[in-house]
Scaffold this motif. Structure first.
Motif, mmCIF file in Angstrom:
data_model
loop_
_atom_site.group_PDB
_atom_site.id
_atom_site.type_symbol
_atom_site.label_atom_id
_atom_site.label_comp_id
_atom_site.label_asym_id
_atom_site.label_seq_id
_atom_site.Cartn_x
_atom_site.Cartn_y
_atom_site.Cartn_z
ATOM 1 N N THR A 130 3.263 10.019 -9.905
ATOM 2 C CA THR A 130 2.583 10.193 -11.184
ATOM 3 C C THR A 130 1.822 11.515 -11.214
ATOM 4 O O THR A 130 1.809 12.206 -12.230
ATOM 5 C CB THR A 130 1.626 9.019 -11.448
ATOM 6 N N ALA A 131 1.219 11.881 -10.093
ATOM 7 C CA ALA A 131 0.463 13.133 -10.037
ATOM 8 C C ALA A 131 1.362 14.357 -10.124
ATOM 9 O O ALA A 131 0.976 15.381 -10.704
ATOM 10 C CB ALA A 131 -0.365 13.184 -8.753
ATOM 11 N N ASN B 107 8.328 8.941 -16.498
ATOM 12 C CA ASN B 107 7.604 8.549 -15.277
ATOM 13 C C ASN B 107 7.848 7.089 -14.929
ATOM 14 O O ASN B 107 7.885 6.737 -13.741
ATOM 15 C CB ASN B 107 6.102 8.814 -15.459
ATOM 16 N N TRP C 15 4.441 13.386 -18.857
ATOM 17 C CA TRP C 15 4.763 12.221 -18.042
ATOM 18 C C TRP C 15 5.952 11.439 -18.603
ATOM 19 O O TRP C 15 6.147 10.282 -18.244
ATOM 20 C CB TRP C 15 3.538 11.312 -17.915
ATOM 21 N N CYS D 190 0.832 -1.212 0.000
ATOM 22 C CA CYS D 190 0.000 0.000 0.000
ATOM 23 C C CYS D 190 0.862 1.256 0.000
ATOM 24 O O CYS D 190 0.555 2.234 -0.689
ATOM 25 C CB CYS D 190 -0.938 0.001 1.203
ATOM 26 N N LEU E 221 8.790 5.588 -11.237
ATOM 27 C CA LEU E 221 7.961 4.615 -10.530
ATOM 28 C C LEU E 221 8.771 3.418 -10.068
ATOM 29 O O LEU E 221 8.557 2.895 -8.975
ATOM 30 C CB LEU E 221 6.797 4.157 -11.406
ATOM 31 N N LEU F 114 2.332 1.662 -3.543
ATOM 32 C CA LEU F 114 1.320 2.145 -4.492
ATOM 33 C C LEU F 114 0.985 3.614 -4.241
ATOM 34 O O LEU F 114 0.801 4.378 -5.192
ATOM 35 C CB LEU F 114 0.062 1.281 -4.404
ATOM 36 N N ALA F 115 0.910 4.018 -2.985
ATOM 37 C CA ALA F 115 0.648 5.426 -2.677
ATOM 38 C C ALA F 115 1.782 6.308 -3.193
ATOM 39 O O ALA F 115 1.539 7.397 -3.728
ATOM 40 C CB ALA F 115 0.470 5.606 -1.175
ATOM 41 N N VAL G 285 1.383 6.669 -6.994
ATOM 42 C CA VAL G 285 0.315 7.603 -7.355
ATOM 43 C C VAL G 285 0.781 9.041 -7.147
ATOM 44 O O VAL G 285 0.551 9.921 -7.993
ATOM 45 C CB VAL G 285 -0.967 7.305 -6.535
ATOM 46 N N ALA G 286 1.471 9.293 -6.045
ATOM 47 C CA ALA G 286 1.956 10.654 -5.768
ATOM 48 C C ALA G 286 2.979 11.100 -6.811
ATOM 49 O O ALA G 286 2.938 12.243 -7.283
ATOM 50 C CB ALA G 286 2.565 10.706 -4.372
#
Length: 101
Positions: free
Chosen positions: A47-48, A93, A90, A37, A97, A40-41, A44-45
């Motif tokens: 990527t944003a 990216n 992106w 988790c 990641l 994954l968080a 996401v951060a």
């Protein structure tokens, strides 16, 4: 003192072993879930915020292709979209990641 030594030398019952193994498995599963988790968080951060990071990198390196020494964030944003399309924000990216997770 002899009585405590005798109780500690008693082998655990099969029920205690099972409960102990179940507790250890539960703790391992919880730690694994938390790590996944968290990873994954982080993905996401990243990527944003990647478009802002991409604009920052282009501004710092001077490889933005805009004449003049100072290009505004808005001009850099427009240049990326004009030259590379919206997905250009992106670019790179995937490597970020992999680094995060």
């Amino acid at each position: 003192m002899a009585s405590t030594e005798a109780t500690s030398a008693v082998p655990p019952t099969p029920r205690r072993k099972t409960q102990s193994l179940q507790a250890a498995a539960s703790q391992t599963a919880d730690m694994t879930r938390r790590m996944v988790c968290g990873g994954l968080a982080g993905m996401v951060a990243k990527t944003a915020t990647n478009p802002l990071d991409r604009i920052r990198m282009l501004s710092q390196t001077g490889e933005h292709g805009i004449k003049g020494s100072h290009a505004s964030v808005y001009k850099l944003y427009q240049g990326i979209i004009r030259n590379e399309g919206i997905l250009g924000l992106w670019a790179g990216n995937g490597a970020n990641l992999l680094r995060v997770f």
